[in-house]
Design a protein around this motif. Structure first.
Motif, PDB file in Angstrom:
ATOM      1  N   ARG A  50      90.243   6.727   2.378  1.00 22.64           N
ATOM      2  CA  ARG A  50      88.833   6.343   2.477  1.00 22.64           C
ATOM      3  C   ARG A  50      88.586   4.900   2.047  1.00 22.64           C
ATOM      4  O   ARG A  50      87.526   4.332   2.325  1.00 22.64           O
ATOM      5  CB  ARG A  50      87.974   7.278   1.627  1.00 22.64           C
ATOM      6  N   HIS A 110      83.925   7.205   9.255  1.00 22.18           N
ATOM      7  CA  HIS A 110      82.933   7.551   8.243  1.00 22.18           C
ATOM      8  C   HIS A 110      83.300   8.771   7.406  1.00 22.18           C
ATOM      9  O   HIS A 110      82.702   8.993   6.361  1.00 22.18           O
ATOM     10  CB  HIS A 110      81.574   7.781   8.911  1.00 22.18           C
ATOM     11  N   TYR A 111      84.248   9.568   7.855  1.00 14.70           N
ATOM     12  CA  TYR A 111      84.647  10.753   7.102  1.00 14.70           C
ATOM     13  C   TYR A 111      85.469  10.327   5.879  1.00 14.70           C
ATOM     14  O   TYR A 111      86.197   9.326   5.911  1.00 14.70           O
ATOM     15  CB  TYR A 111      85.458  11.682   8.000  1.00 14.70           C
ATOM     16  N   ALA A 112      85.357  11.063   4.789  1.00 10.62           N
ATOM     17  CA  ALA A 112      85.993  10.665   3.525  1.00 10.62           C
ATOM     18  C   ALA A 112      87.488  10.989   3.473  1.00 10.62           C
ATOM     19  O   ALA A 112      88.200  10.433   2.642  1.00 10.62           O
ATOM     20  CB  ALA A 112      85.299  11.354   2.352  1.00 10.62           C
ATOM     21  N   LEU A 128      80.383  15.403   9.457  1.00 11.99           N
ATOM     22  CA  LEU A 128      80.012  14.308   8.574  1.00 11.99           C
ATOM     23  C   LEU A 128      78.874  14.676   7.637  1.00 11.99           C
ATOM     24  O   LEU A 128      78.873  14.331   6.464  1.00 11.99           O
ATOM     25  CB  LEU A 128      79.621  13.072   9.400  1.00 11.99           C
ATOM     26  N   ALA A 135      79.082  14.695   3.638  1.00  4.45           N
ATOM     27  CA  ALA A 135      78.216  13.893   2.773  1.00  4.45           C
ATOM     28  C   ALA A 135      77.428  14.791   1.818  1.00  4.45           C
ATOM     29  O   ALA A 135      77.266  14.474   0.644  1.00  4.45           O
ATOM     30  CB  ALA A 135      77.261  13.059   3.623  1.00  4.45           C
ATOM     31  N   ILE A 154      82.116   8.195   1.487  1.00  9.25           N
ATOM     32  CA  ILE A 154      82.005   7.479   2.753  1.00  9.25           C
ATOM     33  C   ILE A 154      82.763   6.164   2.632  1.00  9.25           C
ATOM     34  O   ILE A 154      83.202   5.776   1.549  1.00  9.25           O
ATOM     35  CB  ILE A 154      80.532   7.202   3.133  1.00  9.25           C
ATOM     36  N   CYS A 170      80.368   2.272   6.235  1.00 13.67           N
ATOM     37  CA  CYS A 170      79.274   3.244   6.391  1.00 13.67           C
ATOM     38  C   CYS A 170      78.184   2.997   5.351  1.00 13.67           C
ATOM     39  O   CYS A 170      76.990   3.100   5.640  1.00 13.67           O
ATOM     40  CB  CYS A 170      79.820   4.664   6.269  1.00 13.67           C
TER      41      CYS A 170
END
Length: 480
Positions: free
Chosen positions: A321, A359-361, A394, A398, A456, A460
């Motif tokens: 990330r 954008h995904y962790a 996503l 989050a 994130i 992002c």
């Protein structure tokens, strides 16, 4: 097209391996024993020979002398791992444990063929660097190819520079990083760039060996040392003599084995279980862990003296990330690999899928990313991989991150809280929660720390700031 010979007496394994290699554009021949291979083929016609160790009649190592310099890769079950290591001393180029992962097998083959081609042409394929040479500027370092690791972000470029500085030495190295970040790739790069590259690198997952067997596995044992020890065996430390010993998940090593390992590092010698005699060994130790060894040592779960012996040079692998655009480049490399393996034709990501990947962790790091890409390559019925097929949620990602943050804040002592977060995170929209958290913490957190806590990427975080009109504090403007 490289020509590979498979020598394996179990037809199911032989057929499966043949299909795997043919899907990846290799020409394949096969035999069920050493005798059959010698009768049917001239071994020098093959670019690589892959043989099981235990075969009817002669063992697979018999092929080494008949191959006359052509590389031989030995397959073995875990139970006979030491025998496979011994086979490397007879001239095998490498070994791989069964049951093997398809990706691991293909990577080994690619590396062996590349090294063999380089040796044949007598031209170095990997740029070298003297220990005194400073690393090149990050924009000019090409090591992501030569070291077998993709990484263009500043953190990885700095890591590559350290690898090239550290590799030629014999200093112990401790590789730190979350699970799935690729610590074994770093260990392999250190070994390949060292002067021990032609000697074996023995990899041991300390968490995978039962505690009752770990000392025998690492240091060997004499006949009669314990019930069932019907013969003496060489340990993996001894088998790595002259090369590199990589201990993954070293934080799981029992205290008794830690004491023995300390002796190896201090005195350069081992003593087999049940023996009264010591013998010298020359190994370079590389260890890896996702745990905090310093904290473990203070709690008495890890020897403090061993920790300081290991921690001569520490290399930190950043989580996925924090690697910015690297994640997309790695994803595309995985997609190309799996499309070739599955023979699906060229595959590519949709713009929405690319955004989802960025954008995904990725809490499972590179390992989770590869699993997601492989799943998408199998399930997609089109050449374009959509965000839906990737299966990345996503918003849920989050939301879980925000709830986790709320729990952390809620559990802090009341005097440490300047402005309590709302009592229930679920009562806020994600956007409101994001805005509240950023405004609350940006005075004492960097942008990288904010992004990591929110689960994130920094990109992002910046985009959401723009969309929601959240100003960035002036003192943070110059942050790296």
């Amino acid at each position: 097209m490289p020509h590979i010979l498979i020598v394996e007496d179990e037809s199911i394994i032989r057929s499966a391996l043949r299909r795997l290699l043919e899907r990846n554009q290799y020409q394949v021949s096969e035999a069920g024993s050493v005798q059959e291979a010698l009768e049917r083929y001239s071994l020098t016609q093959f670019d690589l020979i892959i043989s099981d160790l235990r075969l009817p009649g002669a063992p697979g190592t018999e092929l080494i002398q008949h191959a006359k310099g052509q590389p031989v890769l030995i397959m073995t079950s875990y139970a006979s791992l030491r025998s496979a290591v011994d086979s490397m001393k007879l001239g095998a180029v490498d070994y791989i444990a069964k049951p093997f992962d398809h990706g691991e097998m293909l990577q080994s083959i690619q590396r062996i063929l590349k090294d063999n081609q380089a040796n044949s042409s007598s031209k170095p394929t990997v740029p070298t660097a003297t220990p005194s040479a400073p690393p090149a500027p990050s924009s000019q370092i090409p090591q992501q190819v030569s070291l077998g690791i993709i990484g263009r972000c500043l953190a990885m470029q700095n890591l590559f520079g350290k690898i090239l500085k550290v590799a030629p030495t014999d200093s112990n190295v401790l590789i730190l990083g979350e699970s799935g970040t690729g610590k074994e790739l770093v260990a392999r790069a250190l070994h390949n760039q060292s002067q021990r590259a032609k000697s074996p690198m023995i990899s041991v997952n300390c968490a995978a060996i039962p505690e009752t067997l770990i000392e025998s596995e690492l240091f060997g044992h004499e006949k009669g040392a314990f019930t069932g020890a019907t013969s003496g065996r060489t340990g993996l430390v001894e088998a790595a003599d002259g090369g590199t010993l990589f201990l993954d998940e070293i934080g799981e090593l029992p205290l008794e084995a830690q004491a023995r390992l300390l002796r190896v590092l201090q005195e350069g010698e081992i003593r087999r279980v049940g023996s009264v005699h010591s013998q010298k060994v020359n190994v370079r130790l590389i260890a890896a862990t996702h745990r905090d060894l310093k904290t473990l040592s203070k709690a008495g779960h890890f020897r403090e003296d061993l920790y300081y012996r290991l921690n001569v040079i520490a290399l930190k692998l950043p989580p996925l990330r924090e690697r910015e655009q690297d994640v997309l480049e790695i994803a595309e490399a995985f997609l190309k690999h799996h499309s070739n393996r599955l023979n699906t034709g060229p595959l590519f990501f949709s713009p929405e899928a690319k955004q989802a990947i960025l954008h995904y962790a990725w809490p499972g790091n590179v390992r989770e990313l590869e699993n997601a890409i492989e799943r998408a390559a199998i399930l997609s019925d089109r050449q374009e991989i959509s965000a839906e097929v990737l299966g990345i949620d996503l918003e849920q990602n989050a939301f879980e991150a925000f709830n986790s943050l709320h729990r952390e804040e809620h559990n802090k002592p009341s005097e440490a809280k300047t402005n309590d977060l709302p009592e229930a995170a679920e009562n806020l929209s994600l956007e409101d929660y994001f805005q509240h958290f950023v405004l609350e913490h940006q005075e004492h957190m960097t942008e990288t720390e904010l992004a990591r806590k929110l689960g994130i990427s920094r990109k992002c975080l910046w985009e959401r700031r723009q969309r929601l009109g959240i100003p960035r504090r002036k003192s943070a403007a110059g942050e790296a």
